[in-house]
Design an enzyme around this catalytic site. Structure first.
Site, mmCIF file in Angstrom:
data_model
loop_
_atom_site.group_PDB
_atom_site.id
_atom_site.type_symbol
_atom_site.label_atom_id
_atom_site.label_comp_id
_atom_site.label_asym_id
_atom_site.label_seq_id
_atom_site.Cartn_x
_atom_site.Cartn_y
_atom_site.Cartn_z
ATOM 1 N N ASN A 143 -10.527 -2.478 -6.184
ATOM 2 C CA ASN A 143 -10.183 -1.666 -7.080
ATOM 3 C C ASN A 143 -10.761 -1.501 -8.351
ATOM 4 O O ASN A 143 -10.111 -0.181 -8.946
ATOM 5 C CB ASN A 143 -7.947 -2.092 -7.375
ATOM 6 C CG ASN A 143 -7.481 -1.909 -5.816
ATOM 7 O OD1 ASN A 143 -6.720 -2.862 -5.509
ATOM 8 N ND2 ASN A 143 -7.991 -0.968 -4.997
ATOM 9 N N ASP A 157 0.559 -0.792 -0.268
ATOM 10 C CA ASP A 157 -0.184 0.053 0.378
ATOM 11 C C ASP A 157 1.185 1.156 -0.048
ATOM 12 O O ASP A 157 1.782 1.050 0.248
ATOM 13 C CB ASP A 157 -1.139 -0.090 0.951
ATOM 14 C CG ASP A 157 -2.292 0.852 1.049
ATOM 15 O OD1 ASP A 157 -2.452 1.825 0.254
ATOM 16 O OD2 ASP A 157 -2.126 1.502 2.564
HETATM 17 C C1 FPP Z 1 -2.146 0.860 -3.155
HETATM 18 O O1 FPP Z 1 -1.456 1.401 -3.171
HETATM 19 C C2 FPP Z 1 -1.300 -0.565 -4.319
HETATM 20 C C3 FPP Z 1 -2.276 -1.309 -4.792
HETATM 21 C C4 FPP Z 1 -3.131 -0.764 -5.488
HETATM 22 C C5 FPP Z 1 -1.650 -1.899 -6.067
HETATM 23 C C6 FPP Z 1 -0.475 -2.761 -6.420
HETATM 24 C C7 FPP Z 1 0.503 -2.459 -7.306
HETATM 25 C C8 FPP Z 1 1.612 -2.754 -7.689
HETATM 26 C C9 FPP Z 1 2.452 -3.074 -6.587
HETATM 27 C C10 FPP Z 1 2.030 -2.646 -8.990
HETATM 28 C C11 FPP Z 1 2.392 -4.070 -9.980
HETATM 29 C C12 FPP Z 1 1.608 -5.669 -9.332
HETATM 30 C C13 FPP Z 1 2.703 -6.490 -8.708
HETATM 31 C C14 FPP Z 1 2.534 -8.156 -8.539
HETATM 32 C C15 FPP Z 1 3.441 -5.851 -10.304
HETATM 33 P P1 FPP Z 1 -2.399 2.945 -3.207
HETATM 34 O O2 FPP Z 1 -2.829 2.826 -5.090
HETATM 35 O O3 FPP Z 1 -4.184 2.430 -2.377
HETATM 36 O O4 FPP Z 1 -1.978 3.945 -2.073
HETATM 37 P P2 FPP Z 1 -2.386 5.072 -1.592
HETATM 38 O O5 FPP Z 1 -3.552 4.601 -0.502
HETATM 39 O O6 FPP Z 1 -1.014 6.202 -1.283
HETATM 40 O O7 FPP Z 1 -3.664 5.871 -2.682
#
Ligand code: FPP
Length: 261
Positions: free
Chosen positions: A73, A25
């Site tokens: 998501n 996250d």
């Molecule tokens: C949460 O951060 C993260 C995600 C919803 C996506 C996770 C994906 C990756 C790390 C990249 C691709 C994955 C792989 C396995 C190659 P957020 O966007 O909710 O962050 P925030 O809470 O700060 O807005």
């Protein structure tokens, strides 16, 4: 000596968590802090995925689960969803040969029917090609929800009971576990969540009943192999009681010691 090597000295190689699950996250906040588009945060997060997978495999972790995209998501802006799907596609395309060559098994769990056909085809190819590998298993949770997984398992159980393949009176927790996406995978011993949020966000709800939690304020794109190692060392200092008392745990340890286990 590097910080990583220094930390390694404090690691008990015989007491590694078999299964580490990660809620990655903070990509969006990482980007916002730099005045960048959220997608840049996911791109950076993707690079961290590569590093942590390599580190986990090198340490001898048996299973690493990554929460890449939840069912919820899908409600994000289209451009962000597209960018995330593109990154996942790119990651599998560019990394899979190397992972497979290194004995890694790739498993993808979630509602794969909602993915675009090319990504679905790539996933089935990668999973198929890696399925006999005996090194670390990387579980990618994609379009995944813990409640969804449980409901799907219930539907399959009901079907088997109706088809007389399963006797409802004999169903145990273990039986039910065999109907989950993670059927041949041990429950996580350690769950890491980055960015400081103290919640589970519908991740592996059944499987984490006795999992140790490690919550760090570090945003996922800033998460390092050193912090990954520190989280394991922190885990090794904990006493896992599984509902038992201190004394029971101590006596179990003495018995195991006497058996030379
Ligand atoms: C949460 O951060 C993260 C995600 C919803 C996506 C996770 C994906 C990756 C790390 C990249 C691709 C994955 C792989 C396995 C190659 P957020 O966007 O909710 O962050 P925030 O809470 O700060 O807005």
């Amino acid at each position: 000596m590097s910080e990583y090597k220094e930390l390694l000295k404090g690691l008990d190689k015989r007491n590694l968590p078999r299964h580490i699950a990660i809620i990655m996250d903070g990509n969006g906040r990482w980007a916002k802090k730099r005045d960048l588009n959220r997608v840049k945060g996911h791109e950076q997060g993707s690079k961290v995925v590569k590093r942590i997978v390599e580190t986990a495999a090198r340490l001898g972790v048996r299973v690493l689960s990554l929460y890449a995209f939840s069912k919820e998501n899908w409600n994000r802006p289209h451009e962000e969803v597209d960018a995330l799907m593109h990154l996942l596609h790119k990651y599998l395309l560019s990394e899979s040969d190397n992972l497979i060559k290194n004995g890694i098994r790739i498993v993808v769990i979630g509602d794969l029917s909602s993915l675009a056909p090319p990504l679905r085809a790539l996933i089935s190819d990668v999973c198929l090609r890696s399925r006999s590998n005996t090194g670390m298993t990387v579980v990618i949770a994609l379009s995944y929800g813990g409640r969804y997984e449980i409901v799907e398992a219930i539907k399959a159980v009901v079907k088997d009971v109706q088809g007389r393949k399963l006797d409802a009176d004999t169903i145990t927790e273990e039986t039910f576990g065999r109907y989950l996406f993670t059927k041949d995978i041990p429950d996580p011993d350690l769950l890491i969540r980055t960015s400081g949020e103290k919640r589970i966000s519908n991740f592996m709800l059944w499987q984490i009943a006795y999992t140790e939690l490690y919550i760090t304020k570090t945003l996922w794109p800033d998460f390092t192999k050193e912090e990954f190692l520190s989280s394991i060392i922190d885990f090794q200092k904990r006493q896992r009681r599984f509902g038992m008392t201190d004394e029971q745990i101590a006596s179990k340890k003495r018995q195991a010691g006497a058996r030379g286990a």
